[in-house]
Design a protein around this motif. Structure first.
Motif, PDB file in Angstrom:
ATOM      1  N   HIS A   6      47.845  -1.069  37.809  1.00 40.01           N
ATOM      2  CA  HIS A   6      49.056  -0.232  37.866  1.00 40.01           C
ATOM      3  C   HIS A   6      50.324  -1.072  37.693  1.00 40.01           C
ATOM      4  CE1 HIS A   6      46.372   2.914  39.123  1.00 40.01           C
ATOM      5  NE2 HIS A   6      46.086   2.316  40.269  1.00 40.01           N
ATOM      6  N   PHE A   7      50.323  -1.908  36.683  1.00 36.62           N
ATOM      7  CA  PHE A   7      51.444  -2.830  36.472  1.00 36.62           C
ATOM      8  C   PHE A   7      52.749  -2.077  36.203  1.00 36.62           C
ATOM      9  CE2 PHE A   7      54.062  -5.517  33.621  1.00 36.62           C
ATOM     10  CZ  PHE A   7      54.292  -6.567  34.494  1.00 36.62           C
ATOM     11  N   ALA A   8      52.704  -1.018  35.388  1.00 34.32           N
ATOM     12  CA  ALA A   8      53.915  -0.259  35.069  1.00 34.32           C
ATOM     13  C   ALA A   8      54.532   0.339  36.336  1.00 34.32           C
ATOM     14  CB  ALA A   8      53.598   0.854  34.071  1.00 34.32           C
ATOM     15  N   PHE A   9      53.664   0.847  37.208  1.00 36.02           N
ATOM     16  CA  PHE A   9      54.154   1.404  38.466  1.00 36.02           C
ATOM     17  C   PHE A   9      54.788   0.307  39.324  1.00 36.02           C
ATOM     18  CE2 PHE A   9      53.532   2.672  42.939  1.00 36.02           C
ATOM     19  CZ  PHE A   9      54.256   3.865  42.931  1.00 36.02           C
ATOM     20  N   PHE A  10      54.227  -0.890  39.280  1.00 36.45           N
ATOM     21  CA  PHE A  10      54.783  -2.023  40.031  1.00 36.45           C
ATOM     22  C   PHE A  10      56.199  -2.317  39.562  1.00 36.45           C
ATOM     23  CE2 PHE A  10      55.677  -6.597  40.174  1.00 36.45           C
ATOM     24  CZ  PHE A  10      55.546  -6.856  41.534  1.00 36.45           C
ATOM     25  N   ALA A 156      47.028 -13.386  39.814  1.00 38.73           N
ATOM     26  CA  ALA A 156      47.614 -12.044  39.851  1.00 38.73           C
ATOM     27  C   ALA A 156      48.851 -12.018  40.737  1.00 38.73           C
ATOM     28  CB  ALA A 156      46.581 -11.040  40.361  1.00 38.73           C
ATOM     29  N   PHE A 157      48.760 -12.632  41.920  1.00 45.40           N
ATOM     30  CA  PHE A 157      49.897 -12.674  42.832  1.00 45.40           C
ATOM     31  C   PHE A 157      51.059 -13.468  42.233  1.00 45.40           C
ATOM     32  CE2 PHE A 157      46.803 -11.651  46.303  1.00 45.40           C
ATOM     33  CZ  PHE A 157      47.448 -10.519  46.775  1.00 45.40           C
ATOM     34  N   LEU A 158      50.726 -14.570  41.569  1.00 41.11           N
ATOM     35  CA  LEU A 158      51.775 -15.389  40.944  1.00 41.11           C
ATOM     36  C   LEU A 158      52.469 -14.628  39.825  1.00 41.11           C
ATOM     37  CD1 LEU A 158      50.029 -18.893  40.800  1.00 41.11           C
ATOM     38  CD2 LEU A 158      51.917 -18.195  42.283  1.00 41.11           C
ATOM     39  N   THR A 159      51.700 -13.875  39.034  1.00 46.48           N
ATOM     40  CA  THR A 159      52.277 -13.091  37.944  1.00 46.48           C
ATOM     41  C   THR A 159      53.195 -11.998  38.484  1.00 46.48           C
ATOM     42  OG1 THR A 159      50.323 -13.483  36.563  1.00 46.48           O
ATOM     43  CG2 THR A 159      51.768 -11.661  35.937  1.00 46.48           C
ATOM     44  N   LEU A 160      52.703 -11.278  39.497  1.00 46.03           N
ATOM     45  CA  LEU A 160      53.528 -10.233  40.105  1.00 46.03           C
ATOM     46  C   LEU A 160      54.781 -10.844  40.740  1.00 46.03           C
ATOM     47  CD1 LEU A 160      50.772  -8.037  41.831  1.00 46.03           C
ATOM     48  CD2 LEU A 160      52.051  -7.517  39.736  1.00 46.03           C
ATOM     49  N   GLY A 161      54.618 -12.005  41.358  1.00 44.52           N
ATOM     50  CA  GLY A 161      55.760 -12.672  41.967  1.00 44.52           C
ATOM     51  C   GLY A 161      56.794 -13.061  40.931  1.00 44.52           C
ATOM     52  N   ALA A 162      56.329 -13.550  39.781  1.00 44.86           N
ATOM     53  CA  ALA A 162      57.253 -13.943  38.711  1.00 44.86           C
ATOM     54  C   ALA A 162      58.033 -12.738  38.195  1.00 44.86           C
ATOM     55  CB  ALA A 162      56.483 -14.595  37.579  1.00 44.86           C
ATOM     56  N   VAL A 163      57.340 -11.618  38.020  1.00 42.21           N
ATOM     57  CA  VAL A 163      58.001 -10.394  37.550  1.00 42.21           C
ATOM     58  C   VAL A 163      59.024  -9.935  38.588  1.00 42.21           C
ATOM     59  CG1 VAL A 163      57.664  -7.947  37.000  1.00 42.21           C
ATOM     60  CG2 VAL A 163      56.046  -9.662  36.150  1.00 42.21           C
ATOM     61  N   PHE A 164      58.636  -9.989  39.851  1.00 40.90           N
ATOM     62  CA  PHE A 164      59.539  -9.584  40.924  1.00 40.90           C
ATOM     63  C   PHE A 164      60.795 -10.445  40.939  1.00 40.90           C
ATOM     64  CE2 PHE A 164      61.177  -9.858  45.233  1.00 40.90           C
ATOM     65  CZ  PHE A 164      61.215  -8.534  45.633  1.00 40.90           C
ATOM     66  N   VAL A 165      60.616 -11.763  40.810  1.00 41.53           N
ATOM     67  CA  VAL A 165      61.746 -12.684  40.846  1.00 41.53           C
ATOM     68  C   VAL A 165      62.687 -12.452  39.663  1.00 41.53           C
ATOM     69  CG1 VAL A 165      62.413 -15.110  40.624  1.00 41.53           C
ATOM     70  CG2 VAL A 165      60.568 -14.458  42.177  1.00 41.53           C
ATOM     71  N   VAL A 166      62.126 -12.257  38.470  1.00 41.04           N
ATOM     72  CA  VAL A 166      62.953 -12.045  37.275  1.00 41.04           C
ATOM     73  C   VAL A 166      63.775 -10.768  37.407  1.00 41.04           C
ATOM     74  CG1 VAL A 166      62.899 -11.520  34.809  1.00 41.04           C
ATOM     75  CG2 VAL A 166      61.480 -13.365  35.715  1.00 41.04           C
ATOM     76  N   LEU A 167      63.112  -9.673  37.792  1.00 36.03           N
ATOM     77  CA  LEU A 167      63.824  -8.400  37.921  1.00 36.03           C
ATOM     78  C   LEU A 167      64.884  -8.471  39.023  1.00 36.03           C
ATOM     79  CD1 LEU A 167      60.876  -5.837  37.542  1.00 36.03           C
ATOM     80  CD2 LEU A 167      62.601  -6.462  35.847  1.00 36.03           C
TER      81      LEU A 167
END
Length: 216
Positions: A6-10, A156-167
């Motif tokens: 559910h990446f889009a929802f994230f 997976a956690f690192l990828t989500l963390g990177a997206v979170f930090v960028v946004l």
């Protein structure tokens, strides 16, 4: 993708979380109003660096350990609260920055001068790292978007963390830029600037008290 679901929802959820005012937003706005756009932007970068620490801790299980320990939660909570109150009190009682002319004919920086960009970055960093609510957010929010039993949990956690930090960095930088525009109206008006500093300092103290009273 790397065990992410559910990446889009994230992405949508992170956007909504960012536009909802919170302690980080209040801190960035306060620094931007007190010292200008560059101060707000550097504070935003410091907070993003703090989020990087939480992302790494979440990926390697440290966040979960902290969240499970009542003693660790309490220690981090009070250290963070004391730090915010300390910053607020310094703003409240800060003397207006003066620029006396030195022998060379150039203004010399007074003791009450604004914080350097490095100091602002470090303060933003610790403000985020020492907030136990952020720890709980990462440990409760991120796992919802990682497939159970995946072989790539850390990635997976690192990828989500990177997206979170960028946004978050993009949004917080925008907030800093807008809020920093307010300071332009106070240029050459030290009396108004003094009361702005006191207002911002009071807000920091309030955030610190609220953090100290927070429960798990």
């Amino acid at each position: 993708m790397f065990g992410i679901t559910h990446f889009a929802f994230f992405v949508v959820a992170v956007f909504l979380l960012n536009v909802t005012p919170g302690p980080d937003t209040a801190y960035i706005v306060g620094r931007s109003v007190a010292q200008g756009r560059r101060a707000g932007l550097m504070s935003a970068l410091g907070i993003s660096a703090g989020c990087c620490v939480h992302s790494l801790a979440c990926a390697f299980g440290l966040t979960a350990l902290l969240a499970a320990s009542a003693a660790a939660f309490t220690v981090i909570k009070f250290v963070g609260a004391i730090y915010l109150i300390y910053l607020g009190v310094r703003l409240i009682f800060a003397k207006p920055a003066a620029e006396p002319v030195a022998a060379s004919g150039t203004p010399s920086r007074a003791a009450g001068a604004p914080k350097s960009l490095r100091q602002l970055f470090v303060q933003g960093f610790w403000t985020n790292v020492l907030n136990p609510k952020v720890v709980l957010f990462f440990v409760s929010f991120f796992p919802q978007f990682v497939t159970t039993g995946s072989e790539h949990n850390a990635l997976a956690f690192l990828t989500l963390g990177a997206v979170f930090v960028v946004l978050s960095t993009v949004w917080n930088s925008f907030v800093a830029w807008i809020a920093g525009s307010v300071t332009q109206r106070f240029s050459g008006k030290p009396a108004i600037k003094k009361w702005v500093d006191r207002g911002v300092g009071s807000a920091f103290v309030g955030l610190g008290v609220k953090l100290a009273a927070a429960s798990r």
